[in-house]
Scaffold this motif. Structure first.
Motif, short mmCIF file in Angstrom:
data_model
loop_
_atom_site.label_atom_id
_atom_site.label_comp_id
_atom_site.label_asym_id
_atom_site.label_seq_id
_atom_site.Cartn_x
_atom_site.Cartn_y
_atom_site.Cartn_z
N PRO A 39 0.81 -1.40 0.20
CA PRO A 39 0.01 -0.32 0.04
C PRO A 39 0.69 1.26 0.06
N SER A 40 2.22 1.53 1.06
CA SER A 40 3.15 2.18 0.90
C SER A 40 3.82 2.54 -0.78
N THR A 41 3.55 1.49 -1.75
CA THR A 41 4.34 1.92 -2.81
C THR A 41 3.63 2.31 -3.81
N LYS A 42 2.21 2.19 -3.50
CA LYS A 42 1.02 2.60 -4.41
C LYS A 42 0.66 3.84 -3.84
N HIS A 43 1.32 4.34 -2.63
CA HIS A 43 0.41 5.72 -2.88
C HIS A 43 2.29 6.17 -3.47
N ALA A 44 2.82 5.56 -3.07
CA ALA A 44 4.46 6.75 -3.53
C ALA A 44 3.89 6.49 -5.64
N LEU A 45 3.87 5.53 -5.91
CA LEU A 45 3.25 5.95 -7.05
C LEU A 45 2.47 6.56 -7.53
N LYS A 46 0.99 6.34 -6.85
CA LYS A 46 0.59 7.63 -6.78
C LYS A 46 0.88 9.25 -6.98
N ALA A 47 1.92 9.10 -6.12
CA ALA A 47 2.19 11.01 -5.96
C ALA A 47 3.71 11.33 -7.03
N ALA A 48 3.53 9.75 -7.16
CA ALA A 48 5.17 10.21 -8.98
C ALA A 48 3.94 10.49 -10.00
N GLY A 49 2.31 9.70 -10.57
CA GLY A 49 2.16 10.08 -11.28
C GLY A 49 1.32 11.39 -10.90
N LEU A 50 0.38 11.60 -9.90
CA LEU A 50 0.32 13.23 -10.10
C LEU A 50 1.18 14.53 -10.22
N SER A 51 2.33 14.35 -9.22
CA SER A 51 3.40 14.56 -10.39
C SER A 51 3.90 15.59 -11.58
N MET A 52 4.17 13.76 -11.98
CA MET A 52 3.85 13.94 -13.47
C MET A 52 2.96 15.20 -14.45
N LEU A 53 1.86 13.84 -13.82
CA LEU A 53 0.56 15.66 -14.72
C LEU A 53 0.86 16.75 -14.47
N ILE A 54 1.48 17.22 -12.99
CA ILE A 54 1.10 18.73 -12.91
C ILE A 54 2.55 19.21 -13.80
N GLU A 55 3.62 18.83 -14.05
CA GLU A 55 4.13 19.02 -14.57
C GLU A 55 4.53 18.65 -16.51
N LEU A 56 3.59 18.68 -16.84
CA LEU A 56 2.89 18.32 -18.10
C LEU A 56 1.94 19.27 -18.22
N ALA A 57 0.99 18.97 -17.35
CA ALA A 57 -0.07 20.17 -17.62
C ALA A 57 0.57 21.77 -17.23
N ALA A 58 1.50 22.23 -16.60
CA ALA A 58 2.81 22.82 -16.52
C ALA A 58 2.82 23.46 -18.09
N ALA A 59 4.12 22.45 -18.36
CA ALA A 59 5.07 22.49 -19.78
C ALA A 59 3.72 22.20 -21.22
N LEU A 60 2.42 21.98 -21.07
CA LEU A 60 1.02 21.90 -22.15
C LEU A 60 1.11 23.21 -22.49
N ALA A 61 0.94 24.14 -20.64
CA ALA A 61 0.64 25.68 -20.84
C ALA A 61 1.34 26.20 -21.00
N ILE A 62 2.67 26.30 -21.36
CA ILE A 62 4.00 27.25 -21.69
C ILE A 62 3.92 26.89 -23.08
N ALA A 63 3.73 25.61 -23.77
CA ALA A 63 3.68 25.36 -25.47
C ALA A 63 2.72 26.39 -25.98
N ALA A 64 0.97 26.21 -24.83
CA ALA A 64 -0.23 27.06 -25.76
C ALA A 64 0.36 28.63 -25.42
N VAL A 65 0.74 29.20 -24.08
CA VAL A 65 0.68 31.04 -23.99
C VAL A 65 1.99 30.85 -25.53
N TRP A 66 3.35 30.01 -25.43
CA TRP A 66 4.06 30.69 -26.33
C TRP A 66 3.39 30.47 -28.03
N GLY A 67 2.55 29.99 -28.07
CA GLY A 67 1.83 29.68 -29.53
C GLY A 67 0.91 31.06 -29.98
N ALA A 68 0.64 31.08 -28.59
CA ALA A 68 -0.51 32.22 -29.08
C ALA A 68 0.16 34.01 -28.99
#
Length: 166
Positions: A132-161
């Motif tokens: 269960p602790s391993t699953k929590h750590a994996l979920k946290a790593a996945g959430l961290s990656m999604l947050i970073e991806l959202a920020a990178a995509l926002a950067i790309a969108a603002v740059w495109g605009a």
């Protein structure tokens, strides 16, 4: 697009840097968010377009800083709530680094999972309680990656605009 034109060349290279940054978020070999931000910085310095490109850069900087801060705070808070200690994450990170070199690409993820599981196995002295602790750590790593991806995509969108406006 005339590549003999300096502005076109700078814009193309910066676009490639931003695309590589987005890929770097998904495949953690490159510093993704930093590469996206640097691409916009180089564009703001060397491309034509006047002051609107600096407004784009300021907005992009806001997204990069916010993405970096939230990427660490939100998943970290969830891990604290679930009781996963920082030492477990350090063990996961250390084995992820080893796994990256032993098994390219997938070794990073496999090493992280194995490191977290082993650290929790030793800490809790029970194989069933370590998962269960391993699953929590994996979920946290996945959430961290999604947050970073959202920020990178926002950067790309603002740059495109910004390209459309500048």
């Amino acid at each position: 697009m005339d590549l003999a034109d300096t502005n076109s060349t700078v814009t193309l290279l910066c676009g490639l840097a931003i695309a590589a940054g987005i890929v770097g978020v998904i495949v953690p070999v490159l510093p993704g968010l930093l590469l996206c931000w640097l691409g916009v910085l180089v564009w703001a310095i060397f491309a034509d377009g006047g002051w609107p490109k600096w407004v784009v850069f300021a907005v992009v900087t806001g997204f990069a800083v916010a993405g970096t801060v939230v990427k660490y705070l939100w998943p970290g808070r969830n891990l604290k709530r679930s009781g996963v200690p920082n030492t477990t994450l350090l063990c996961g990170g250390a084995l992820a680094l080893v796994g990256f070199f032993v098994v390219p690409l997938v070794g990073l993820v496999l090493g992280f999972v194995l490191g977290v599981w082993l650290a929790e196995r030793v800490r809790l002295n029970d194989t069933r309680l370590a998962w269960p602790s391993t699953k929590h750590a994996l979920k946290a790593a996945g959430l961290s990656m999604l947050i970073e991806l959202a920020a990178a995509l926002a950067i790309a969108a603002v740059w495109g605009a910004g390209l459309a406006v500048a």
